[in-house]
Design a protein around this motif. Sequence first.
Motif, PDB file in Angstrom:
ATOM      1  N   VAL A 177      -0.265   1.124  16.724  1.00  0.00           N
ATOM      2  CA  VAL A 177      -0.396   2.073  15.627  1.00  0.00           C
ATOM      3  C   VAL A 177      -1.862   2.362  15.409  1.00  0.00           C
ATOM      4  CG1 VAL A 177       1.711   1.353  14.453  1.00  0.00           C
ATOM      5  CG2 VAL A 177      -0.414   0.174  13.948  1.00  0.00           C
ATOM      6  N   PRO A 178      -2.211   3.536  14.884  1.00  0.00           N
ATOM      7  CA  PRO A 178      -3.604   3.846  14.591  1.00  0.00           C
ATOM      8  C   PRO A 178      -4.102   3.002  13.432  1.00  0.00           C
ATOM      9  CG  PRO A 178      -2.159   5.578  13.786  1.00  0.00           C
ATOM     10  CD  PRO A 178      -1.317   4.650  14.590  1.00  0.00           C
ATOM     11  N   PRO A 179      -5.417   3.049  13.155  1.00  0.00           N
ATOM     12  CA  PRO A 179      -5.980   2.193  12.097  1.00  0.00           C
ATOM     13  C   PRO A 179      -5.309   2.350  10.744  1.00  0.00           C
ATOM     14  CG  PRO A 179      -7.732   3.127  13.437  1.00  0.00           C
ATOM     15  CD  PRO A 179      -6.450   3.759  13.898  1.00  0.00           C
ATOM     16  N   LEU A 180      -4.721   3.539  10.456  1.00  0.00           N
ATOM     17  CA  LEU A 180      -4.016   3.695   9.190  1.00  0.00           C
ATOM     18  C   LEU A 180      -2.653   3.030   9.336  1.00  0.00           C
ATOM     19  CD1 LEU A 180      -4.186   4.993   6.389  1.00  0.00           C
ATOM     20  CD2 LEU A 180      -3.076   7.015   7.331  1.00  0.00           C
ATOM     21  N   SER A 181      -2.572   1.723   9.203  1.00  0.00           N
ATOM     22  CA  SER A 181      -1.384   0.957   9.588  1.00  0.00           C
ATOM     23  C   SER A 181      -0.298   1.034   8.460  1.00  0.00           C
ATOM     24  CB  SER A 181      -1.819  -0.497   9.822  1.00  0.00           C
ATOM     25  OG  SER A 181      -2.279  -1.061   8.608  1.00  0.00           O
ATOM     26  N   PRO A 182       0.966   0.653   8.825  1.00  0.00           N
ATOM     27  CA  PRO A 182       2.006   0.474   7.854  1.00  0.00           C
ATOM     28  C   PRO A 182       1.640  -0.431   6.718  1.00  0.00           C
ATOM     29  CG  PRO A 182       2.949   0.348  10.022  1.00  0.00           C
ATOM     30  CD  PRO A 182       1.520   0.384  10.217  1.00  0.00           C
ATOM     31  N   GLU A 183       0.925  -1.443   7.038  1.00  0.00           N
ATOM     32  CA  GLU A 183       0.451  -2.364   5.989  1.00  0.00           C
ATOM     33  C   GLU A 183      -0.346  -1.621   4.908  1.00  0.00           C
ATOM     34  OE1 GLU A 183       0.108  -2.861   9.151  1.00  0.00           O
ATOM     35  OE2 GLU A 183       1.366  -4.597   9.565  1.00  0.00           O
ATOM     36  N   TYR A 184      -1.206  -0.694   5.348  1.00  0.00           N
ATOM     37  CA  TYR A 184      -2.007   0.040   4.359  1.00  0.00           C
ATOM     38  C   TYR A 184      -1.102   0.913   3.493  1.00  0.00           C
ATOM     39  CZ  TYR A 184      -5.718   2.817   2.268  1.00  0.00           C
ATOM     40  OH  TYR A 184      -6.550   3.410   1.372  1.00  0.00           O
ATOM     41  N   VAL A 185      -0.132   1.559   4.108  1.00  0.00           N
ATOM     42  CA  VAL A 185       0.770   2.441   3.356  1.00  0.00           C
ATOM     43  C   VAL A 185       1.533   1.656   2.310  1.00  0.00           C
ATOM     44  CG1 VAL A 185       2.779   3.959   3.543  1.00  0.00           C
ATOM     45  CG2 VAL A 185       0.965   4.068   5.270  1.00  0.00           C
ATOM     46  N   VAL A 186       1.979   0.449   2.669  1.00  0.00           N
ATOM     47  CA  VAL A 186       2.724  -0.380   1.722  1.00  0.00           C
ATOM     48  C   VAL A 186       1.887  -0.660   0.480  1.00  0.00           C
ATOM     49  CG1 VAL A 186       3.706  -2.685   1.374  1.00  0.00           C
ATOM     50  CG2 VAL A 186       4.223  -1.419   3.466  1.00  0.00           C
ATOM     51  N   ARG A 191     -10.343   4.573   5.356  1.00  0.00           N
ATOM     52  CA  ARG A 191      -9.172   5.044   6.095  1.00  0.00           C
ATOM     53  C   ARG A 191      -9.660   5.929   7.230  1.00  0.00           C
ATOM     54  NH1 ARG A 191      -7.866   5.027   0.821  1.00  0.00           N
ATOM     55  NH2 ARG A 191      -8.530   7.184   0.476  1.00  0.00           N
ATOM     56  N   PRO A 192      -9.856   5.363   8.421  1.00  0.00           N
ATOM     57  CA  PRO A 192     -10.385   6.149   9.542  1.00  0.00           C
ATOM     58  C   PRO A 192      -9.432   7.277   9.926  1.00  0.00           C
ATOM     59  CG  PRO A 192     -10.494   3.790   9.992  1.00  0.00           C
ATOM     60  CD  PRO A 192      -9.645   3.949   8.771  1.00  0.00           C
ATOM     61  N   TYR A 193      -9.996   8.301  10.558  1.00  0.00           N
ATOM     62  CA  TYR A 193      -9.199   9.406  11.095  1.00  0.00           C
ATOM     63  C   TYR A 193      -9.383   9.398  12.614  1.00  0.00           C
ATOM     64  CZ  TYR A 193      -7.148  13.998  11.775  1.00  0.00           C
ATOM     65  OH  TYR A 193      -6.336  15.029  12.186  1.00  0.00           O
ATOM     66  N   PRO A 194      -8.465   8.723  13.363  1.00  0.00           N
ATOM     67  CA  PRO A 194      -8.664   8.537  14.802  1.00  0.00           C
ATOM     68  C   PRO A 194      -7.928   9.537  15.681  1.00  0.00           C
ATOM     69  CG  PRO A 194      -6.896   7.122  14.065  1.00  0.00           C
ATOM     70  CD  PRO A 194      -7.316   7.949  12.858  1.00  0.00           C
ATOM     71  N   TYR A 195      -7.127  10.426  15.097  1.00  0.00           N
ATOM     72  CA  TYR A 195      -6.168  11.190  15.887  1.00  0.00           C
ATOM     73  C   TYR A 195      -6.810  12.174  16.858  1.00  0.00           C
ATOM     74  CZ  TYR A 195      -3.359   9.278  12.137  1.00  0.00           C
ATOM     75  OH  TYR A 195      -2.776   8.426  11.244  1.00  0.00           O
ATOM     76  N   HIS A 201      -0.724   1.201  -0.698  1.00  0.00           N
ATOM     77  CA  HIS A 201      -1.346   2.338  -1.384  1.00  0.00           C
ATOM     78  C   HIS A 201      -0.429   3.549  -1.539  1.00  0.00           C
ATOM     79  CE1 HIS A 201      -5.385   0.488  -1.164  1.00  0.00           C
ATOM     80  NE2 HIS A 201      -5.019   0.065   0.033  1.00  0.00           N
ATOM     81  N   TRP A 202       0.845   3.449  -1.185  1.00  0.00           N
ATOM     82  CA  TRP A 202       1.674   4.651  -1.128  1.00  0.00           C
ATOM     83  C   TRP A 202       1.858   5.318  -2.489  1.00  0.00           C
ATOM     84  CZ3 TRP A 202       6.414   5.297  -3.610  1.00  0.00           C
ATOM     85  CH2 TRP A 202       6.990   4.147  -4.168  1.00  0.00           C
ATOM     86  N   GLN A 203       1.706   4.578  -3.585  1.00  0.00           N
ATOM     87  CA  GLN A 203       1.899   5.170  -4.904  1.00  0.00           C
ATOM     88  C   GLN A 203       0.639   5.815  -5.473  1.00  0.00           C
ATOM     89  OE1 GLN A 203       4.612   3.125  -7.756  1.00  0.00           O
ATOM     90  NE2 GLN A 203       4.425   1.380  -6.370  1.00  0.00           N
ATOM     91  N   GLU A 204      -0.495   5.635  -4.813  1.00  0.00           N
ATOM     92  CA  GLU A 204      -1.751   6.164  -5.347  1.00  0.00           C
ATOM     93  C   GLU A 204      -1.837   7.666  -5.113  1.00  0.00           C
ATOM     94  OE1 GLU A 204      -4.903   3.980  -3.562  1.00  0.00           O
ATOM     95  OE2 GLU A 204      -4.180   2.019  -4.283  1.00  0.00           O
ATOM     96  N   ASP A 205      -2.268   8.407  -6.140  1.00  0.00           N
ATOM     97  CA  ASP A 205      -2.373   9.858  -6.025  1.00  0.00           C
ATOM     98  C   ASP A 205      -3.427  10.258  -5.000  1.00  0.00           C
ATOM     99  OD1 ASP A 205      -0.455   9.983  -7.935  1.00  0.00           O
ATOM    100  OD2 ASP A 205      -1.784  10.589  -9.572  1.00  0.00           O
ATOM    101  N   ALA A 206      -4.514   9.503  -4.898  1.00  0.00           N
ATOM    102  CA  ALA A 206      -5.561   9.827  -3.932  1.00  0.00           C
ATOM    103  C   ALA A 206      -5.028   9.748  -2.502  1.00  0.00           C
ATOM    104  CB  ALA A 206      -6.752   8.894  -4.112  1.00  0.00           C
ATOM    105  N   PHE A 207      -4.229   8.722  -2.233  1.00  0.00           N
ATOM    106  CA  PHE A 207      -3.632   8.581  -0.904  1.00  0.00           C
ATOM    107  C   PHE A 207      -2.625   9.692  -0.639  1.00  0.00           C
ATOM    108  CE2 PHE A 207      -0.346   6.560   1.863  1.00  0.00           C
ATOM    109  CZ  PHE A 207      -1.122   6.471   3.002  1.00  0.00           C
TER     110      PHE A 207
END
Length: 462
Positions: free
Chosen positions: A130-139, A446-450, A141-147
């Motif tokens: 997975v790219p650096p923006l992992s599932p772990e990060y989403v878990v 939150r890197p942008y590697p795509y 921060h998913w409720q944050e408006d900035a994210f």
Amino acid sequence: MAAYRVRVRTGTAPAAGTSDAIAVTLVGTRGSSPRTVLDRWGPDFHCGAVHKGPCRGLPESSWYLESVTVWGQRGDSAGDSAGDDSDDSGDSAGDNDPDDVTHLGPFHFPCYRWLEGYGTWELPEGTANVPPLSPEYVVQHWQEDAFFGEQFLSGVNPVLLRRCPRLPPKFPVTPPMVAPSLGPGTSLQREMESDIDIFGVSPQLSQEPGPDSPIFLPGDPPWLWALAKAWVRSADFHVHEGLTHLLRAHLLGEVFALATLRQLAPQHPLFKAVALGRRGLLALVARGLRALRWRSLVLPRDLRHRGVAATKRHHFGNDATKVWGAIRRYVSGVLALYYPSDVAVQEDPELQAWVWEIFKRGFLGRQRSGVPSHLDSVRGLVTFVTTVIYTCSAHHAATNSGQRPLGHFPELHFTEPGPRLLIRRFRRRLRRISRGIRARNAALERPYPYLDPENIENSVAI
């Protein structure tokens, strides 16, 4: 020194085996092994039991390859050769097993497809990543408006966001509604007029203002606000998968590929240069195709049209512009070798037939799409070919994530010194872009590697 054992599995379907000559090359971070022939005389790659070429005058036969598995040992006793392992014996390489020997693998290379004709097929190692923006990060921060907002700026669907200089008439948001989210020292109008940052307006779930069309705000009860954001993300998901990803990358890629195969001879320079609920989905794609415009496929025009060309923190736009520029310089250099003037473009019948088929078959001959039906200049040809390559490589990578690196071609179509020099320059330019992106990402939470060229595949493969 390292030694490797290779196990090749052929499918169990009837006639899955082959009598063609089979060879394998292992490619790693430190180099590649010699091409090692795996087969013996006759149809030894039969049911149950990667270069594919002719074998002693026998006719070509298709082969269904399931997978390749590699084990290795590194150490003094590991030896220095690679061999095949088609008997599933499971023996280890080498006769000794000293403490200083490092066991490597197993490494699995899935294929599960028929290999037709002669050639070389690249099989990437199948370990998921997975790219650096992992599932772990989403878990976390998913409720944050900035994210939530950043997903529209630098997520998997970054091509729809537009600068909003004024509120749409059907979107009755007032400055007091959003003041708590903006904070002191600014206002909604000031932010919409700003040239520095961008603020996307979430789409409505209905189009008629009134009591039945509520506007949800961050100050609403937490789960009500979370549900409203989930609806927006759901709508964005369907547009992303149906239009941004499927239509603009896969289906247009098929149009470009088929037109190339049917209209351009293998010796033509463009043949060598270009890379390649059901009813509800089809209806969405049809609707998206009707609305698709050429300017949205030509990256610089699209960024200007959406008003995000100079937006800071828009990593997609910044990285895509650099990759687009590298592709365009490569395309311009190659085409200059074969098209010295606009007249040469106008008088190439294969080229004009190729462009016409893309316009007629892919865009249904719709003049309002803005897609060229013919080309009359070298500049127009460069833009057209750059758009084709970018759509099938970088655009797909940004909306899907990558496989094989851009600029590394498994088939060596160009044999002339000029194009091969341009390919080497193209690769160096991409490496410089990659180093710059990685240096920037090292400082980002939150890197942008795509759109790192190392993550952009040559063409749409999955």
